[in-house]
Design a protein around this motif. Structure first.
Motif, mmCIF file in Angstrom:
data_model
loop_
_atom_site.group_PDB
_atom_site.id
_atom_site.type_symbol
_atom_site.label_atom_id
_atom_site.label_comp_id
_atom_site.label_asym_id
_atom_site.label_seq_id
_atom_site.Cartn_x
_atom_site.Cartn_y
_atom_site.Cartn_z
ATOM 1 N N LYS A 298 8.661 3.959 -10.695
ATOM 2 C CA LYS A 298 7.353 3.568 -10.161
ATOM 3 C C LYS A 298 7.527 2.848 -8.832
ATOM 4 N N TYR A 299 6.529 3.005 -7.992
ATOM 5 C CA TYR A 299 6.594 2.464 -6.637
ATOM 6 C C TYR A 299 5.293 1.762 -6.317
ATOM 7 N N VAL A 300 5.353 0.881 -5.335
ATOM 8 C CA VAL A 300 4.162 0.135 -4.932
ATOM 9 C C VAL A 300 4.019 0.203 -3.416
ATOM 10 N N ILE A 301 2.830 0.564 -2.948
ATOM 11 C CA ILE A 301 2.490 0.437 -1.534
ATOM 12 C C ILE A 301 1.463 -0.678 -1.444
ATOM 13 N N ALA A 302 1.757 -1.723 -0.677
ATOM 14 C CA ALA A 302 0.769 -2.780 -0.433
ATOM 15 C C ALA A 302 0.019 -2.390 0.822
ATOM 16 N N MET A 303 -1.262 -2.076 0.651
ATOM 17 C CA MET A 303 -2.042 -1.505 1.749
ATOM 18 C C MET A 303 -2.957 -2.567 2.334
ATOM 19 N N GLY A 304 -2.799 -2.826 3.610
ATOM 20 C CA GLY A 304 -3.732 -3.704 4.308
ATOM 21 C C GLY A 304 -3.292 -5.159 4.347
ATOM 22 N N ALA A 305 -3.915 -5.889 5.273
ATOM 23 C CA ALA A 305 -3.533 -7.281 5.537
ATOM 24 C C ALA A 305 -3.658 -8.151 4.277
ATOM 25 N N CYS A 306 -4.692 -7.915 3.478
ATOM 26 C CA CYS A 306 -4.904 -8.767 2.296
ATOM 27 C C CYS A 306 -3.800 -8.580 1.271
ATOM 28 N N ALA A 307 -3.463 -7.327 0.997
ATOM 29 C CA ALA A 307 -2.486 -7.075 -0.055
ATOM 30 C C ALA A 307 -1.102 -7.552 0.352
ATOM 31 N N ILE A 308 -0.795 -7.562 1.655
ATOM 32 C CA ILE A 308 0.544 -7.980 2.055
ATOM 33 C C ILE A 308 0.633 -9.482 2.280
ATOM 34 N N SER A 309 -0.473 -10.161 2.600
ATOM 35 C CA SER A 309 -0.337 -11.584 2.918
ATOM 36 C C SER A 309 -1.558 -12.420 2.572
ATOM 37 N N GLY A 310 -2.627 -11.831 2.126
ATOM 38 C CA GLY A 310 -3.888 -12.572 1.991
ATOM 39 C C GLY A 310 -4.825 -12.294 3.147
ATOM 40 N N GLY A 311 -4.263 -11.909 4.287
ATOM 41 C CA GLY A 311 -5.051 -11.422 5.410
ATOM 42 C C GLY A 311 -6.076 -12.418 5.907
ATOM 43 N N VAL B 245 6.586 -0.416 0.209
ATOM 44 C CA VAL B 245 6.132 -0.228 1.585
ATOM 45 C C VAL B 245 4.940 -1.149 1.830
ATOM 46 N N HIS B 246 4.993 -1.895 2.927
ATOM 47 C CA HIS B 246 3.857 -2.714 3.344
ATOM 48 C C HIS B 246 3.172 -2.012 4.518
ATOM 49 N N ILE B 247 1.843 -1.920 4.497
ATOM 50 C CA ILE B 247 1.112 -1.385 5.658
ATOM 51 C C ILE B 247 0.244 -2.494 6.209
ATOM 52 N N PRO B 248 0.405 -2.853 7.470
ATOM 53 C CA PRO B 248 -0.549 -3.785 8.080
ATOM 54 C C PRO B 248 -1.829 -3.045 8.469
ATOM 55 N N GLY B 249 -2.853 -3.808 8.815
ATOM 56 C CA GLY B 249 -4.117 -3.183 9.234
ATOM 57 C C GLY B 249 -5.252 -3.735 8.417
ATOM 58 N N CYS B 250 -6.449 -3.680 9.002
ATOM 59 C CA CYS B 250 -7.577 -4.302 8.313
ATOM 60 C C CYS B 250 -8.842 -3.494 8.542
ATOM 61 N N ALA C 86 -2.251 5.714 8.756
ATOM 62 C CA ALA C 86 -1.286 4.677 8.416
ATOM 63 C C ALA C 86 -0.859 4.801 6.963
ATOM 64 N N LEU C 87 -1.816 5.128 6.096
ATOM 65 C CA LEU C 87 -1.460 5.311 4.682
ATOM 66 C C LEU C 87 -0.562 6.531 4.524
ATOM 67 N N ILE C 88 -0.852 7.587 5.279
ATOM 68 C CA ILE C 88 0.001 8.783 5.212
ATOM 69 C C ILE C 88 1.397 8.439 5.713
ATOM 70 N N HIS C 89 1.453 7.618 6.770
ATOM 71 C CA HIS C 89 2.762 7.209 7.283
ATOM 72 C C HIS C 89 3.518 6.399 6.237
ATOM 73 N N ALA C 90 2.796 5.515 5.555
ATOM 74 C CA ALA C 90 3.429 4.728 4.496
ATOM 75 C C ALA C 90 3.920 5.639 3.384
#
Lengths: 206, 211
Positions: free
Chosen positions: A100-113, A133-138, A144-148
């Motif tokens: 199993k894998y996890v993608i944290a998508m967006g500023a909130c999921a990676i840091s609280g944003g 994989v962490h994706i920045p962006g808000c 970006a999700l495809i890139h992740a």
């Protein structure tokens, strides 16, 4: 033992396809990653857009969004993780079978944003579950999700099946479940999983 | 629609013993509100809803406000004898005001297409006497918003059918929207601190000398 690239190329020109077991295994794994149908906030809208006709995540073998964690390989944490939701996110992750894998998508999921200092916002889901994989962006654009997703595929492709650094499901000592935080009087208990996350050392000069 | 003075007058005749006060608003909107005493809160709400002139059948919004203990400063011009000559002197009067919690209701009429009429309820203080009458029996739509005020400000609404926390979990003890809320100290990783966060990070971790 990796095969000589030149020899492989020569053979393929003659119509003989050679491969290794690990390549075949990883090729199969990386092209059929089924995400969990799970969204938390506005990033989920971008995730939905990614799966639809214009961006078409199906090109990467990930069109089958599963409504049950027991059938999913990938958790896309799309959106703000509140402290009230965090135990449920960890519980869903624990119920997913390996690998199993996890993608944290967006500023909130990676840091609280933008809500980082909010009283009910977790400062990044990587404090409780391992994120690949962490994706920045808000929110991040569908590209970006495809890139992740492609980054995750590359990560799966590069994994060796034996030895150190092998995937968790092939390592009997690696944990597959992570402790679910409890609701405390003031905060989650514990506020993070120290085995998984420790504050990176910052040197402040001023 | 009737003016706020007219509403106040008709309330005073039909709800005996009610104490009302018009709260001025000096902002550009000039939207004034009506402070209602807690004992007559439900009666006033019922009147506002049922009066044929008003028919405020829709409670669009309930807000909590936390007012800390403050010192109000007021400048008053007074005549004073200075060296035998009468002069106007500005004096500053300071009055201490104990803090309280407040619930603000914005009321509209869907039937008569007017509004808003704003009423306020205030608790006696911020600690033990934090009870207000619930207006959920009058406007059903106030239920979740009163629960939210209970959750985030700690106002207890008497007569609420289901007063539980709504955003935070059961077992949580703080009221995070209060102005004196102390948040848990989880400032262990702040890569880009500024302002208040920077101050907290400085307390946790003193700056090292420049390399």
């Amino acid at each position: 033992m990796p095969m000589d690239e030149g020899l492989r190329s020569e053979l393929s020109k003659q119509g003989i396809f050679t491969t290794q077991l690990s390549d075949l295994y990883n090729w199969g794994r990386k092209n059929s990653v089924w995400p969990l149908q799970f969204g938390l906030a506005c990033c989920a809208i971008e995730m939905i857009a990614t799966t639809m006709a214009r961006y078409d995540l199906a090109r990467f073998g990930a069109e089958v969004f599963r409504p049950s964690p027991r059938q999913a390989d990938l958790m896309i944490v799309a959106g703000t993780v509140t402290k009230k939701m965090a135990p449920q996110v960890v519980r869903l992750y624990n119920q997913m079978p390996e690998p199993k894998y996890v993608i944290a998508m967006g500023a909130c999921a990676i840091s609280g944003g933008p809500f980082k200092q909010g009283y009910n916002v977790l400062k990044g889901i990587d404090r409780f579950i391992p994120v690949d994989v962490h994706i920045p962006g808000c929110p991040p654009r569908p590209e970006a999700l495809i890139h992740a997703f492609m980054t995750l595929q590359n990560k799966i492709d590069a994994q060796k099946l034996t030895g150190p650094g092998r995937p968790r499901h092939l390592d009997p000592d690696a944990p597959s479940e992570f402790p679910v935080p409890q609701f405390g009087e003031h905060d989650l208990v514990p506020p993070n999983n120290p085995a998984l996350w420790q504050a990176p050392k910052l040197v402040r000069t001023e | 629609m009737e003016t706020l003075e007219q509403i106040k007058a008709s309330l005073e005749t039909s709800v005996p013993g009610v104490k009302l006060e018009i709260i001025p608003n000096e902002s550009p909107s000039g939207q004034r509100s009506l402070l209602v005493d807690n004992a007559h809160g439900v009666a006033v709400a019922k009147f506002l809803r049922d009066d044929p002139q008003l028919r405020l059948d829709y409670c669009s919004n309930v807000t909590g406000v936390d007012w800390l203990d403050t010192v109000l400063k007021e400048k008053v011009k007074a005549k004073q004898l200075v060296e035998g000559v009468e002069k106007e002197v500005e004096q500053q009067i300071e009055t201490k005001r104990a803090g309280y919690l407040e619930a603000v209701y914005h009321l509209y009429s869907m039937a008569l297409k007017h509004g808003p009429v704003i009423i306020r309820l205030r608790t006696e203080n911020r600690s033990d006497k934090n009870h207000l009458p619930s207006l959920t029996p009058v406007w059903r739509g106030a239920e979740f918003q009163e629960r939210e005020i209970f959750d985030l400000y700690g106002v207890i609404f008497d007569g609420h059918p289901d007063l539980r926390r709504i955003l935070m979990w059961d077992g949580y003890v703080d009221h995070p929207m209060r102005k004196d809320y102390v948040e848990p100290d989880d400032y262990d990783y702040e890569p880009t601190p500024h302002d208040e966060v920077l101050e907290k990070v400085k307390q946790r971790q003193p700056a090292e000398a420049k390399p």
